[in-house]
Write a protein that holds these residues in place. Sequence first.
Motif, short mmCIF file in Angstrom:
data_model
loop_
_atom_site.label_atom_id
_atom_site.label_comp_id
_atom_site.label_asym_id
_atom_site.label_seq_id
_atom_site.Cartn_x
_atom_site.Cartn_y
_atom_site.Cartn_z
N LEU A 49 -25.37 65.97 11.99
CA LEU A 49 -25.73 65.16 13.15
C LEU A 49 -24.73 64.01 13.17
N ASP A 50 -23.94 63.90 14.25
CA ASP A 50 -22.86 62.93 14.31
C ASP A 50 -23.12 61.83 15.32
N GLY A 51 -22.71 60.63 14.96
CA GLY A 51 -22.77 59.50 15.87
C GLY A 51 -21.42 58.82 15.95
N PHE A 52 -21.10 58.29 17.13
CA PHE A 52 -19.84 57.60 17.35
C PHE A 52 -20.10 56.26 18.01
N ALA A 53 -19.22 55.30 17.72
CA ALA A 53 -19.26 54.02 18.41
C ALA A 53 -17.84 53.64 18.78
N LEU A 54 -17.69 53.16 20.00
CA LEU A 54 -16.39 52.72 20.51
C LEU A 54 -16.53 51.27 20.95
N LYS A 55 -15.76 50.39 20.30
CA LYS A 55 -15.77 48.97 20.66
C LYS A 55 -14.50 48.66 21.44
N THR A 56 -14.68 48.07 22.62
CA THR A 56 -13.56 47.65 23.46
C THR A 56 -13.81 46.21 23.90
N PRO A 57 -12.85 45.56 24.54
CA PRO A 57 -13.10 44.20 25.03
C PRO A 57 -14.27 44.13 26.01
N ALA A 58 -14.62 45.26 26.61
CA ALA A 58 -15.72 45.28 27.58
C ALA A 58 -17.09 45.45 26.92
N GLY A 59 -17.12 45.79 25.64
CA GLY A 59 -18.39 46.00 24.98
C GLY A 59 -18.35 47.17 24.02
N THR A 90 -21.93 53.86 22.50
CA THR A 90 -22.33 54.71 21.39
C THR A 90 -22.70 56.11 21.88
N TYR A 91 -22.63 57.04 20.94
CA TYR A 91 -22.95 58.44 21.25
C TYR A 91 -23.64 59.05 20.04
N LEU A 92 -24.68 59.83 20.26
CA LEU A 92 -25.36 60.56 19.20
C LEU A 92 -25.57 61.99 19.64
N ASP A 93 -25.24 62.93 18.76
CA ASP A 93 -25.51 64.33 19.05
C ASP A 93 -26.98 64.53 19.39
N THR A 94 -27.26 65.42 20.30
CA THR A 94 -28.63 65.88 20.48
C THR A 94 -28.92 66.91 19.38
N MET A 95 -30.18 67.17 19.12
CA MET A 95 -30.51 68.19 18.12
C MET A 95 -29.99 69.55 18.56
N GLU A 96 -29.99 69.79 19.88
CA GLU A 96 -29.48 71.05 20.39
C GLU A 96 -27.99 71.19 20.08
N GLU A 97 -27.22 70.10 20.28
CA GLU A 97 -25.80 70.13 19.95
C GLU A 97 -25.59 70.33 18.46
N ALA A 98 -26.39 69.65 17.65
CA ALA A 98 -26.26 69.76 16.20
C ALA A 98 -26.55 71.17 15.73
N GLU A 99 -27.62 71.78 16.26
CA GLU A 99 -27.99 73.12 15.82
C GLU A 99 -26.98 74.17 16.27
N LYS A 100 -26.28 73.90 17.37
CA LYS A 100 -25.23 74.83 17.80
C LYS A 100 -24.10 74.87 16.78
N LYS A 101 -23.95 73.79 16.02
CA LYS A 101 -22.88 73.69 15.04
C LYS A 101 -23.36 74.11 13.65
N ALA A 102 -24.54 74.71 13.56
CA ALA A 102 -25.08 75.10 12.26
C ALA A 102 -24.14 76.08 11.57
N PHE A 103 -24.12 76.00 10.27
CA PHE A 103 -23.27 76.87 9.45
C PHE A 103 -23.95 77.07 8.11
N CYS A 104 -23.36 77.88 7.26
CA CYS A 104 -23.94 78.13 5.95
C CYS A 104 -23.12 77.45 4.86
N MET A 105 -23.81 77.02 3.82
CA MET A 105 -23.17 76.47 2.63
C MET A 105 -23.65 77.26 1.42
N VAL A 106 -22.76 77.42 0.47
CA VAL A 106 -23.07 78.23 -0.72
C VAL A 106 -22.86 77.41 -1.99
N ALA A 107 -23.46 77.90 -3.07
CA ALA A 107 -23.40 77.18 -4.34
C ALA A 107 -22.06 77.35 -5.05
N GLU A 108 -21.38 78.46 -4.79
CA GLU A 108 -20.12 78.74 -5.47
C GLU A 108 -18.95 78.14 -4.69
#
Length: 211
Positions: free
Chosen positions: A121-131, A134-152
């Motif tokens: 789940l990723d979040g971003f923040a962009l600071k500019t002179p105007a302010g 911010t951005y946060l993944d939705t759970m739907e976006e996060a689950e679309k990026k699901a992958f597998c991890m292994v012990a080896e």
Amino acid sequence: MQILLGTTNPAKVRMFEKWFQGYDVSFVTPRDLNIEAEPVENGADPRENARLKAEFYGRYADYVICNDSGLYFAALPLEDPRQPGLHIRTPQGKRLDDDEMIAYYSSLIGQLGGKVKAFYLDGFALKTPAGTLTYLDTMEEAEKKAFCMVAEPYPVRRPGWPLDSLSLMPDGETPFLQKDKPKEMFKLSTDKKTNPWLPFLLEGLGLEKQG
């Protein structure tokens, strides 16, 4: 336009450099500016942590980009203390280097059967002179990026992103760091349709028409 990236992770710096290829920007890091102080990251989610970092580093530059991520294993309840969450590099309160992270998560995944479904789940923040934006993944976006991890662990290492050595491609079988595979990772994609963060950053910087 010079942009301060609020990170010391070389892999993240390369990621942003790839995203912004062809745009009239240059990047510096806290190390380049001899910034030794670090922000307090006590936000409730990746977006809040990214915002805290961006506002901290905003004292040193007009334009700042910060990112924070949370890693989640589907095999664990969200409230389980073993869930990496926002503390990927500091499980149990101890900061781990790359090799220690590989060892720790290899052991945890082994306890969970040797292979787990995971997502960031990723979040971003962009600071500019105007302010600050911010951005946060939705759970739907996060689950679309699901992958597998292994012990080896796969023998190849990627400095800054050690858990890539435990990760598999979307086919669930091919090691992510197998030759020529990392280029396919969505995090490195410059395609605005598959990389939801790039349009957010380009629009906030007023660069959307350059591409």
